[in-house]
Write a protein that holds these residues in place. Structure first.
Motif, PDB file in Angstrom:
ATOM      1  N   LEU A 150       0.730  -0.945  -0.019  1.00 53.73           N
ATOM      2  CA  LEU A 150      -0.025  -0.080   0.111  1.00 53.73           C
ATOM      3  C   LEU A 150       0.933   1.263  -0.031  1.00 53.73           C
ATOM      4  O   LEU A 150       0.534   2.281  -1.007  1.00 53.73           O
ATOM      5  N   ARG A 151       2.052   1.217   0.798  1.00 55.30           N
ATOM      6  CA  ARG A 151       2.783   2.392   0.951  1.00 55.30           C
ATOM      7  C   ARG A 151       3.325   2.520  -0.669  1.00 55.30           C
ATOM      8  O   ARG A 151       3.480   4.012  -0.924  1.00 55.30           O
ATOM      9  N   ARG A 152       3.836   1.506  -1.349  1.00 53.75           N
ATOM     10  CA  ARG A 152       4.371   1.839  -2.547  1.00 53.75           C
ATOM     11  C   ARG A 152       3.368   2.381  -3.669  1.00 53.75           C
ATOM     12  O   ARG A 152       3.688   3.225  -4.387  1.00 53.75           O
ATOM     13  N   ARG A 153       2.347   1.656  -3.378  1.00 50.41           N
ATOM     14  CA  ARG A 153       1.261   2.092  -4.278  1.00 50.41           C
ATOM     15  C   ARG A 153       0.871   3.944  -3.876  1.00 50.41           C
ATOM     16  O   ARG A 153       0.559   4.492  -4.990  1.00 50.41           O
ATOM     17  N   LEU A 154       0.672   4.311  -2.812  1.00 50.94           N
ATOM     18  CA  LEU A 154       0.498   5.556  -2.371  1.00 50.94           C
ATOM     19  C   LEU A 154       1.448   6.437  -3.033  1.00 50.94           C
ATOM     20  O   LEU A 154       1.529   7.801  -3.586  1.00 50.94           O
ATOM     21  N   ARG A 155       3.066   6.189  -2.416  1.00 51.44           N
ATOM     22  CA  ARG A 155       4.097   6.944  -3.224  1.00 51.44           C
ATOM     23  C   ARG A 155       4.036   7.091  -4.758  1.00 51.44           C
ATOM     24  O   ARG A 155       4.400   8.140  -5.106  1.00 51.44           O
ATOM     25  N   ALA A 156       3.821   5.940  -5.567  1.00 52.61           N
ATOM     26  CA  ALA A 156       3.871   6.009  -6.877  1.00 52.61           C
ATOM     27  C   ALA A 156       2.641   7.081  -7.357  1.00 52.61           C
ATOM     28  O   ALA A 156       2.773   8.010  -8.176  1.00 52.61           O
ATOM     29  N   ILE A 157       1.412   7.033  -6.674  1.00 53.84           N
ATOM     30  CA  ILE A 157       0.396   7.870  -7.009  1.00 53.84           C
ATOM     31  C   ILE A 157       0.949   9.329  -6.541  1.00 53.84           C
ATOM     32  O   ILE A 157       0.739  10.189  -7.522  1.00 53.84           O
ATOM     33  N   LEU A 158       1.363   9.428  -5.465  1.00 49.09           N
ATOM     34  CA  LEU A 158       1.611  11.006  -5.124  1.00 49.09           C
ATOM     35  C   LEU A 158       3.032  11.516  -5.739  1.00 49.09           C
ATOM     36  O   LEU A 158       2.758  12.719  -6.154  1.00 49.09           O
ATOM     37  N   ALA A 159       3.770  10.899  -6.586  1.00 50.07           N
ATOM     38  CA  ALA A 159       4.645  11.086  -7.511  1.00 50.07           C
ATOM     39  C   ALA A 159       4.247  11.924  -8.654  1.00 50.07           C
ATOM     40  O   ALA A 159       4.566  12.937  -9.076  1.00 50.07           O
ATOM     41  N   GLY A 160       3.053  11.548  -9.104  1.00 49.20           N
ATOM     42  CA  GLY A 160       2.581  11.826 -10.222  1.00 49.20           C
ATOM     43  C   GLY A 160       1.649  13.151  -9.877  1.00 49.20           C
ATOM     44  O   GLY A 160       1.032  13.838 -10.619  1.00 49.20           O
ATOM     45  N   LEU A 161       1.214  13.210  -8.475  1.00 45.20           N
ATOM     46  CA  LEU A 161       0.446  14.434  -8.119  1.00 45.20           C
ATOM     47  C   LEU A 161       1.127  15.505  -7.292  1.00 45.20           C
ATOM     48  O   LEU A 161       0.509  16.379  -6.712  1.00 45.20           O
ATOM     49  N   VAL A 178       0.039  11.255   5.428  1.00 44.04           N
ATOM     50  CA  VAL A 178      -0.766  10.177   4.618  1.00 44.04           C
ATOM     51  C   VAL A 178      -1.067   8.981   5.607  1.00 44.04           C
ATOM     52  O   VAL A 178      -0.362   8.222   5.642  1.00 44.04           O
ATOM     53  N   ALA A 179      -2.332   9.034   5.991  1.00 45.23           N
ATOM     54  CA  ALA A 179      -2.563   7.741   7.167  1.00 45.23           C
ATOM     55  C   ALA A 179      -3.458   7.208   6.337  1.00 45.23           C
ATOM     56  O   ALA A 179      -4.650   7.594   5.857  1.00 45.23           O
ATOM     57  N   ALA A 180      -3.514   5.724   6.463  1.00 46.90           N
ATOM     58  CA  ALA A 180      -4.444   4.822   5.642  1.00 46.90           C
ATOM     59  C   ALA A 180      -5.343   3.783   6.909  1.00 46.90           C
ATOM     60  O   ALA A 180      -4.611   3.497   7.710  1.00 46.90           O
ATOM     61  N   ARG A 181      -6.647   3.566   6.486  1.00 46.56           N
ATOM     62  CA  ARG A 181      -7.331   2.714   7.303  1.00 46.56           C
ATOM     63  C   ARG A 181      -7.340   1.426   6.563  1.00 46.56           C
ATOM     64  O   ARG A 181      -6.905   1.257   5.564  1.00 46.56           O
ATOM     65  N   PRO A 182      -7.673   0.190   7.320  1.00 41.19           N
ATOM     66  CA  PRO A 182      -7.640  -0.972   6.491  1.00 41.19           C
ATOM     67  C   PRO A 182      -8.556  -1.068   5.267  1.00 41.19           C
ATOM     68  O   PRO A 182      -8.355  -1.874   4.317  1.00 41.19           O
ATOM     69  N   GLU A 183      -9.512  -0.396   5.048  1.00 37.68           N
ATOM     70  CA  GLU A 183     -10.397  -0.312   3.904  1.00 37.68           C
ATOM     71  C   GLU A 183      -9.503   0.192   2.558  1.00 37.68           C
ATOM     72  O   GLU A 183      -9.807  -0.292   1.562  1.00 37.68           O
ATOM     73  N   ALA A 184      -8.508   1.100   2.848  1.00 39.34           N
ATOM     74  CA  ALA A 184      -7.553   1.642   1.668  1.00 39.34           C
ATOM     75  C   ALA A 184      -6.841   0.382   1.062  1.00 39.34           C
ATOM     76  O   ALA A 184      -6.648   0.537  -0.230  1.00 39.34           O
ATOM     77  N   VAL A 185      -6.540  -0.770   1.733  1.00 35.16           N
ATOM     78  CA  VAL A 185      -5.929  -1.957   0.990  1.00 35.16           C
ATOM     79  C   VAL A 185      -6.898  -2.432  -0.179  1.00 35.16           C
ATOM     80  O   VAL A 185      -6.455  -2.765  -1.332  1.00 35.16           O
ATOM     81  N   ARG A 186      -8.129  -2.452   0.136  1.00 35.13           N
ATOM     82  CA  ARG A 186      -9.125  -2.846  -1.075  1.00 35.13           C
ATOM     83  C   ARG A 186      -9.454  -1.957  -2.283  1.00 35.13           C
ATOM     84  O   ARG A 186     -10.288  -2.118  -3.096  1.00 35.13           O
ATOM     85  N   MET A 187      -8.904  -0.605  -1.905  1.00 36.54           N
ATOM     86  CA  MET A 187      -9.284   0.250  -3.069  1.00 36.54           C
ATOM     87  C   MET A 187      -8.414   0.142  -4.096  1.00 36.54           C
ATOM     88  O   MET A 187      -7.372  -0.296  -4.162  1.00 36.54           O
ATOM     89  N   THR A 188      -9.079   0.227  -5.498  1.00 36.61           N
ATOM     90  CA  THR A 188      -8.244   0.330  -6.681  1.00 36.61           C
ATOM     91  C   THR A 188      -7.358   1.432  -6.630  1.00 36.61           C
ATOM     92  O   THR A 188      -7.501   2.436  -6.124  1.00 36.61           O
ATOM     93  N   THR A 189      -6.344   1.483  -7.585  1.00 36.94           N
ATOM     94  CA  THR A 189      -5.367   2.405  -7.685  1.00 36.94           C
ATOM     95  C   THR A 189      -6.246   3.675  -8.232  1.00 36.94           C
ATOM     96  O   THR A 189      -5.929   4.997  -7.852  1.00 36.94           O
ATOM     97  N   THR A 190      -7.210   3.606  -9.027  1.00 33.50           N
ATOM     98  CA  THR A 190      -8.028   4.670  -9.560  1.00 33.50           C
ATOM     99  C   THR A 190      -8.717   5.535  -8.339  1.00 33.50           C
ATOM    100  O   THR A 190      -8.724   6.807  -8.410  1.00 33.50           O
ATOM    101  N   LEU A 235      -7.625   5.233  -5.148  1.00 29.91           N
ATOM    102  CA  LEU A 235      -6.701   5.998  -4.320  1.00 29.91           C
ATOM    103  C   LEU A 235      -6.337   7.316  -4.872  1.00 29.91           C
ATOM    104  O   LEU A 235      -6.332   8.358  -4.133  1.00 29.91           O
ATOM    105  N   GLU A 236      -6.101   7.296  -6.354  1.00 28.78           N
ATOM    106  CA  GLU A 236      -5.554   8.384  -6.799  1.00 28.78           C
ATOM    107  C   GLU A 236      -6.615   9.514  -6.707  1.00 28.78           C
ATOM    108  O   GLU A 236      -6.365  10.662  -6.302  1.00 28.78           O
ATOM    109  N   ALA A 237      -8.164   9.253  -6.858  1.00 29.42           N
ATOM    110  CA  ALA A 237      -8.993  10.268  -7.022  1.00 29.42           C
ATOM    111  C   ALA A 237      -9.034  10.707  -5.272  1.00 29.42           C
ATOM    112  O   ALA A 237      -9.399  12.165  -5.363  1.00 29.42           O
TER     113      ALA A 237
END
Length: 103
Positions: free
Chosen positions: A51-62, A74-86, A88-90
């Protein structure tokens, strides 16, 4: 430093059901900094790291949405693991735009 981030007065924060993003002002000339808070309740170490790698990749583009010099948490709750990349980015884009407007 981590000590400064931990003991600062947060300028603003945005929370959703899955993610929370906080911002504190810093030196204007510096690039934005990002820290991640993913506790054990999010999942096992491999799950948190993925999840941290996904967030880092998304934030690099933002990065254009971030306030220069600011520090973000950036703090994440357990539900964030099940979110798609799209999804998370939104969610991150909405949070960063909202935080930028309060800068």
């Amino acid at each position: 430093t981590a000590y400064e981030i931990r003991n600062c007065d947060w300028s603003s924060d945005v929370c959703s059901s899955d993610l929370s993003v906080r911002r504190v002002d810093g030196p204007v000339g510096d690039p934005p900094r990002v820290a991640y808070a993913l506790g054990r309740h999010v999942g096992s170490a491999p799950v948190r790291n993925r999840l941290r790698r996904r967030l880092r990749a998304i934030l690099a583009g933002l990065e254009a949405e971030m306030v220069p010099g600011s520090a973000y948490l950036v703090a994440a709750r357990p539900e964030a693991v099940r979110m798609t990349t799209t999804e998370l980015e939104a969610a991150l884009r909405r949070a960063l735009i909202s935080l930028r407007e309060t800068a």
